[in-house]
Enzyme design. Structure first.
Site, PDB file in Angstrom:
ATOM      1  N   ASP A 117       0.851  -1.183   0.000  1.00 46.44           N
ATOM      2  CA  ASP A 117       0.000   0.000   0.000  1.00 46.44           C
ATOM      3  C   ASP A 117       0.881   1.225   0.000  1.00 46.44           C
ATOM      4  O   ASP A 117       1.890   1.261   0.691  1.00 46.44           O
ATOM      5  CB  ASP A 117      -0.881  -0.008   1.248  1.00 46.44           C
ATOM      6  CG  ASP A 117      -2.142  -0.818   1.022  1.00 46.44           C
ATOM      7  OD1 ASP A 117      -2.612  -0.845  -0.127  1.00 46.44           O
ATOM      8  OD2 ASP A 117      -2.615  -1.436   1.983  1.00 46.44           O
ATOM      9  N   PHE A 125     -12.430  24.444   6.509  1.00 50.99           N
ATOM     10  CA  PHE A 125     -12.621  23.697   5.269  1.00 50.99           C
ATOM     11  C   PHE A 125     -13.949  22.957   5.330  1.00 50.99           C
ATOM     12  O   PHE A 125     -14.291  22.369   6.334  1.00 50.99           O
ATOM     13  CB  PHE A 125     -11.484  22.677   5.125  1.00 50.99           C
ATOM     14  CG  PHE A 125     -11.591  21.813   3.915  1.00 50.99           C
ATOM     15  CD1 PHE A 125     -11.007  22.205   2.719  1.00 50.99           C
ATOM     16  CD2 PHE A 125     -12.290  20.615   3.952  1.00 50.99           C
ATOM     17  CE1 PHE A 125     -11.107  21.420   1.599  1.00 50.99           C
ATOM     18  CE2 PHE A 125     -12.396  19.820   2.825  1.00 50.99           C
ATOM     19  CZ  PHE A 125     -11.800  20.233   1.648  1.00 50.99           C
ATOM     20  N   LYS A 156      -6.992  29.324   0.813  1.00 53.94           N
ATOM     21  CA  LYS A 156      -6.239  28.326   0.060  1.00 53.94           C
ATOM     22  C   LYS A 156      -7.147  27.110  -0.131  1.00 53.94           C
ATOM     23  O   LYS A 156      -8.023  26.853   0.696  1.00 53.94           O
ATOM     24  CB  LYS A 156      -4.960  27.891   0.783  1.00 53.94           C
ATOM     25  CG  LYS A 156      -5.191  27.109   2.062  1.00 53.94           C
ATOM     26  CD  LYS A 156      -3.929  26.373   2.468  1.00 53.94           C
ATOM     27  CE  LYS A 156      -4.239  25.206   3.393  1.00 53.94           C
ATOM     28  NZ  LYS A 156      -4.848  25.557   4.671  1.00 53.94           N
TER      29      LYS A 156
END
Lengths: 704, 553
Positions: free
Chosen positions: A330, A398, A416
């Site tokens: 992974d 966010f 951003k």
């Protein structure tokens, strides 16, 4: 997303339990403490499983009878050393098992008699107290801070920090919570805080700890295919040498008959070769060295895994690890550090890097995501921008809708976020972002990075380059793998572009991008179709089918019960890089077997040169020319060979337990090295050893 | 030119010929065994036999077909011998006695050609041609079929079948052995080997006595005798007889015929598994052992360390003057290295170490290069054993040509290498343990022991050459050597076919840098080492009391 502070992501393979791993040196105390077990193993009922040593024991019994009937110092000396040969072999096995027993004792301590508070049903509020052993699969138990988890299961409600040191040896507590891939708890571990409800998934008496104890004790150790094959070869060699020595008897009788003037010797009479010498010859020729050490090698191989905190559910899996030709890794957590990190600030024309860095840092000060933290850290390291205490700022968090975060401070608005979102925000504020921004964004995407656009009041300042950081030393490990002939494949959910960039940087041979669990399974099947053996690690429930399909499936201890159930190994450290070490241990196991087999067979040459002239030089003096070691007498020659044969077993126990040195390199190089060491060495060493023993024992009575 | 230089030139020219023929013949045999087309002759044979030539057989069916064919062959050869007085061209000879007929039938069907009889005084022409010469072809073709089946086991992936025994048998006979033997026979006739149906000439000897010299279809039988690594001579004196082996150059040709197929088969193997270099590795192992053996035999014979031979300069006793010491030694080595068993000189009269070499060659299990087919499959088994031990030392489950060597494979391979040593040693022990059987020895002491050891080594390894000296046409020896021959041939064959079956079922593991390379000098050296050490360890006690004791006295 809750990223726990307790869960320190394991970085590079931490050599934490140093010292435990080496363990090559044999403690004389271990030998003595294992002696009772070694003597118990003389029981023919158990010994017959090892045909080579069984023959030696039969020979020892036979010579004992002969020595009783016709005692002589020589006869008794041979008898003693034949018995010692068997004891030494048993000792090797007992010592190997003894190491596991110590580990099992520690585990048993964890498996105290615990009680459980069993809920009538999941929703019920009342419980009854039962012994942990009475718990059935599917029962719900409640565990609070300070209590010991009564059995393996999944957390179905609540979140708690758990001390798993009883099993992993790692003292830092871990978080276990309901849902997701961090829900599994193991019996014997202790809840340190909070309260959880656990649904028991084990059957009574088959808990993880029970299995661990059985494994390290070697209680239900089954022979692996390769071990079986080697045993067959050794049995065949034993038969050959038995036939060769037994059929020699009429030839010897005849030779004595046609040379009538020759007096009977201790080795040869009119009835042929004496029983004592014949048994000595058989014991010296059959592959006792490898026969004695074979099971110790297998046990020690498993033990080496345990010392690295890996539990193999079967020896077969360890052996398969040596054969693995494809390694599925992974990306996140194995190849990369797990989080994207800021690696570059790329300003648009007219904006300085410093300006961009300042805005980027400002917008991220309150951002607690790893990406946000990395921006602040990068700004500090590269541009000397210190973190500052800001008052009166309005933080914009966010969200999945806005896909950006930032801050409103003293009239400044800094954002951003994802390129499209931020561009839209700029346009909405009346700004006109230039094409340049698009080019920068595309460039970063193409290189496999993630672009974050930074803007302030309708103006794009530049782009932050977020990058997956490849763990230090991974490229070297993969180069090593390639030298061993193992192909590494990186599995990632990223898009092919990003995946390729990281694959190139890490130096893996191939990658599987945008991988779903089905893709993973299909890839494993495809590799196996081509005759390859596949190893992989996994922790999630959706990894379970792939883990079950792969030849070596290493489940992380932090993973779900389903994953642990599906894999054939569990890594208690939950360190995906461990796979590489597992492969090495598997190879080392096979190499040790091969090397000692070669050594054992090569030894026979010198023994013939010792024993054949000892038997027959009396009737055919010319055969004394074969006595190249110039051994003192027939008696001392035979006894020296027998002693050497026994002593070499003890001398090789440390090697059998530690495994021969393994350095990743091509098959040819490995073969050359081992062939010189154990093949050529196996021819030469006994000549020297037998001669030395002869020099010592020539002064014993009856040796001349 | 002195004898040594001439002998070396003889060997060098043989090597050159082998090298030149290796590729074309190997490639030709590859095409023979892989093409799907049947020619006219074959189609007729298939129709007569009722064979469905395009059906494939599993290893079990393949083995059963082979055994059925061999049992039938034994019965036919036995029957012809027992009834030869009722059949034409019998030259008035009586039926062959039961134990000799049994022994001979087995001997020829197992490609051993051990001869417990004297050909010119026992067998009629029809027996020679219809019974013995036919077996010289088909027993050789059986050996090749088994080798090809094993190679298919390596070459095929996930396959339940190994080909069709009847097709392999017929093609080997019709397309490979017949044409070469035909040409070989013509050349031998040109060299002076006889080919007629004469019932014999009365000759007055120099001392005034009379002697009957039997003629017969010798050249035709001689060619296949060598080519099929059979070795059963028309005459008792075998290739030492001038009617069988007339001149020094027919001697060269006969050695060439002995070696040509065994040394070319590795090429066929390389082609069939799709890796020519694997074939080169196998032929290198065979070549190294063979050359070492030929040179050592020459050295011992030319050096001659026995008293008499030292007096006359070399071991000339038991050798034909027209061949000389060196070319006899080379023939002796070639015939024992290949399970042929034809002789042009008497191994009994070799120096002790020269005699040791001929025995050691056979004890190797007839693998360097061994009998037609049998040599290749024997060598591949040794390669499997080597791979098993060596493969472990590189840290992987051993694999050869991508096929894993697991418990089943190693069980079959180990059983294979157990069979012949046990037959040799047990047979020798029984004979040596009985004063009655020991009475068959010509010589006493260590040399007498060598005679018996040689006999059982030869029979069990299907070589068929005799050390001479030992009188073997007693019922006990006929039965004992017969059992050795039949078990020494068919047990290994069944094991090889079983192994081929289990290999064919596997999907090959792709090669990587972690795979043990089996085409490099390193591996070649290992197989050579394993072959020699295994044999040395098994037979050293017996050899020590026979030729070694004699040689060191």
């Amino acid at each position: 997303m809750s990223t726990s502070v307790l869960e320190a992501p394991s970085q590079a393979p931490a050599p934490k339990k140093n010292g435990r791993v080496s363990g090559g040196l044999l403690d004389p105390k271990q030998l003595i403490s294992s002696l009772p077990d070694a003597l118990k193993k003389l029981n023919p009922v158990t010994l017959w499983r090892n045909p080579v040593m069984f023959i030696v024991e039969v020979g020892a019994v036979f010579t004992t009878v002969l020595a009783v009937l016709d005692p002589s110092f020589f006869a008794w000396a041979i008898v003693v050393w034949l018995w010692l040969t068997v004891v030494f072999a048993n000792l090797a096995e007992a010592v190997a098992e003894g190491r596991g027993k110590a580990q099992a004792a520690t585990l048993r301590a964890a498996k105290r008699d615990t009680t459980a508070r069993r809920l009538k049903s999941r929703a019920a509020a009342d419980w009854d107290v039962v012994g942990a052993a009475e718990l059935q699969q599917g029962d719900f138990v409640i565990v609070e801070a300070g209590e010991v988890v009564p059995g393996d299961g999944d957390v179905v409600e609540g979140i708690a920090s758990v001390d798993e040191s009883a099993i992993t040896g790692e003292s830092a507590p871990v978080i276990r919570e309901s849902g997701g891939d961090r829900s599994a708890v193991t019996g014997g571990t202790r809840v340190l805080s909070d309260r959880i409800i656990v649904q028991i998934t084990q059957k009574p008496g088959e808990s993880f700890i029970d299995r661990m104890i059985a494994l390290v004790e070697g209680a239900n150790r089954q022979k692996t295919p390769n071990e079986i094959a080697l045993n067959i070869l050794l049995a065949a060699l034993t038969i050959i040498f038995l036939v060769a020595t037994v059929t020699m008897q009429p030839l010897a009788i005849y030779s004595k008959l046609v040379n009538p003037g020759v007096a009977d010797s201790i080795a040869l009479t009119g009835d042929g070769v004496t029983g004592i010498v014949l048994v000595s010859l058989i014991v010296c020729l059959i592959p006792t060295t490898i026969g004695a050490l074979l099971s110790a090698i297998g046990i020690a191989g498993m033990d080496r895994l345990v010392q690295r905190n890996v539990l193999a559910m079967s020896g077969r899996a360890v052996e398969a690890a040596g054969d693995v030709s494809t390694l599925l890794l992974d990306k996140t957590g194995t190849i990369t550090l797990g989080n994207r990190q800021a690696s570059e600030f790329v300003p648009v024309a007219g904006v300085s890097e410093q300006q961009l860095a300042e805005a980027a840092q400002l917008s991220s000060l309150a951002d607690e995501t790893p990406e946000g933290r990395s921006i602040v850290v990068f700004a500090k390291e590269r541009y000397g921008l210190r973190e500052r205490e800001i008052h009166g700022a309005e933080w914009v968090a966010f969200t999945a809708q806005t896909r950006m975060s930032g801050v409103n401070l003293d009239g400044r608005q800094v954002r951003k976020g994802a390129a499209t979102a931020v561009m839209k925000w700029v346009r909405d504020a009346g700004g006109h972002p230039t094409d340049e921004v698009g080019h920068l964004v595309d460039g970063i995407s193409a290189s496999g990075g993630t672009p974050l656009v930074v803007a302030e009041q309708g103006r794009v300042l530049g782009v932050i380059h977020l990058k997956d950081v490849v763990k230090a030393g991974m490229r070297e490990r993969f180069d090593e793998m390639r030298r061993m002939g193992i192909r590494t494949v990186m599995i990632t959910g990223d898009n092919p572009l990003t995946a390729k960039a990281i694959a190139d940087e890490a130096g893996v041979d191939d990658f599987l991008a945008e991988a779903t669990p089905e893709d993973k399974l299909a890839l494993i099947r495809k590799e196996q179709e081509g005759g390859r053996l596949v190893a992989m690690t996994g922790d999630g429930t959706n990894d379970a089918p792939a883990l079950a399909q792969s030849d070596v499936g290493v489940a992380m201890n932090t993973g779900t019960s389903a994953a642990k159930e599906a894999g054939n190994m569990v890594d208690l450290d939950s360190n995906p890089t461990k796979l590489i070490e597992i492969v090495e241990i598997g190879k080392q196991l096979l190499i040790t077997r091969g090397a000692l087999t070669t050594f054992s067979i090569a030894n026979d040459i010198a023994k013939y040169f010792a024993i054949i002239p000892a038997m027959f030089a009396a009737v055919y003096p010319g055969l004394d020319a074969l006595n190249v070691m110039r051994l003192t007498s027939p008696q001392s020659a035979v006894l020296s060979a027998v002693i050497f044969n026994a002593v070499v077993i003890v001398a090789l126990i440390p090697l059998a337990l530690r495994g021969v040195r393994y350095r990743p390199s091509s098959a040819s190089k490995l073969l050359s090295r081992n062939l010189y060491l154990y093949g050529l060495g196996g021819i030469i060493v006994p000549f020297i050893g037998i001669k030395l023993i002869d020099l010592l024992i020539q002064f014993l009575p009856g040796m001349s | 030119m002195n004898a040594t230089a001439a002998g070396m030139l003889f060997i060098a020219s043989l090597i050159l010929a082998m090298v030149l023929v290796h590729k074309p013949l190997g490639d030709y045999m590859y095409r023979v065994y892989t093409t799907t087309r049947h020619n006219v002759v074959e189609r007729v044979v298939y129709r007569l036999l009722g064979v469905r030539a395009d059906t494939e057989q599993s290893w079990g069916v393949y083995a059963r077909s082979l055994l059925a064919f061999s049992v039938l062959s034994i019965l036919v050869v036995y029957g012809i011998q027992r009834l030869q007085d009722k059949l034409p061209l019998s030259l008035g000879r009586p039926p062959v006695t039961d134990h000799v007929a049994w022994n001979t039938a087995i001997s020829f069907v197992t490609n051993t050609n051990w001869q417990a009889y004297s050909g010119e005084s026992t067998m009629g022409h029809l027996t020679q041609m219809a019974a013995l010469a036919v077996q010289n072809f088909v027993s050789a073709a059986v050996g090749m079929a088994v080798a090809i089946a094993l190679v298919r086991g390596f070459a095929r992936r996930r396959s339940g079948t190994l080909g069709n025994f009847w097709v392999d048998l017929v093609r080997g006979s019709v397309r490979i052995l017949l044409p070469i033997a035909f040409v070989g026979a013509l050349v031998l006739v040109a060299g002076g080997v006889i080919q007629n149906f004469s019932s014999g000439h009365q000759i007055t000897t120099l001392t005034g006595g009379t002697q009957t010299i039997t003629g017969g279809p010798v050249a035709s039988q001689e060619a296949i005798k060598e080519l099929g690594t059979n070795g059963g001579g028309f005459y008792n004196a075998n290739s030492a007889h001038p009617f069988e082996n007339a001149t020094a150059w027919t001697n060269w040709l006969e050695i060439f015929l002995i070696l040509v197929i065994p040394f070319a088969l590795p090429r066929t193997f390389g082609r069939m598994v799709g890796q020519v270099r694997q074939g080169y590795a196998i032929v290198a192992v065979m070549g190294i052992i063979a050359l070492a053996s030929v040179l050592l035999t020459n050295a011992f014979e030319l050096g001659g360390n026995a008293t008499v031979s030292q007096a006359v300069g070399a071991a000339m006793e038991g050798k034909e003057v027209r061949f000389g010491v060196s070319n006899s030694a080379t023939f002796g080595a070639a015939t024992t290295l290949t399970s042929t068993g034809a002789v042009n000189s008497f191994h009994d009269s070799y120096t002790p170490f020269g005699g040791l070499m001929t025995m050691f060659n056979m004890m190797l299990g007839e693998v360097a290069p061994g009998g037609v087919g049998a040599g290749l499959y024997g060598m591949l088994i040794l390669a499997v054993i080597t791979v098993f031990v060596a493969g472990l030392m590189v840290g992987r489950t051993p694999e050869y040509l991508g096929k894993k060597i697991g418990p089943r494979e190693i069980k079959l391979a180990s059983s294979y290498f157990l069979v012949t040593p046990i037959l040799v040693l047990v047979g020798t022990a029984f004979a040596m343990g009985s004063a009655e059987q020991r009475a068959s020895m010509l010589n006493g002491g260590a040399h007498g022991l060598s005679e018996i050891l040689y006999a059982f080594t030869s029979a069990s390894n299907n070589n068929g050459s005799a050390f001479a000296g030992l009188t073997v046409n007693s019922p006990w020896y006929d039965v004992a050597t017969g059992l050795c021959m039949v078990f020494g041939r068919f047990l290994p064959i069944i094991l090889v076919l079983a192994l081929a079956g289990s290999l064919a079922r596997q999907a090959p593991v792709p090669e990587s840098i972690g795979t043990l390379p089996t085409h490099r000098p390193q591996f070649v050296a290992m197989v050579v080492g394993v072959t020699i050490i295994l044999v040395a360890l098994t037979f050293l006690p017996a050899l020590a009391l026979g030729p070694i004791a004699e040689g060191l006295s």
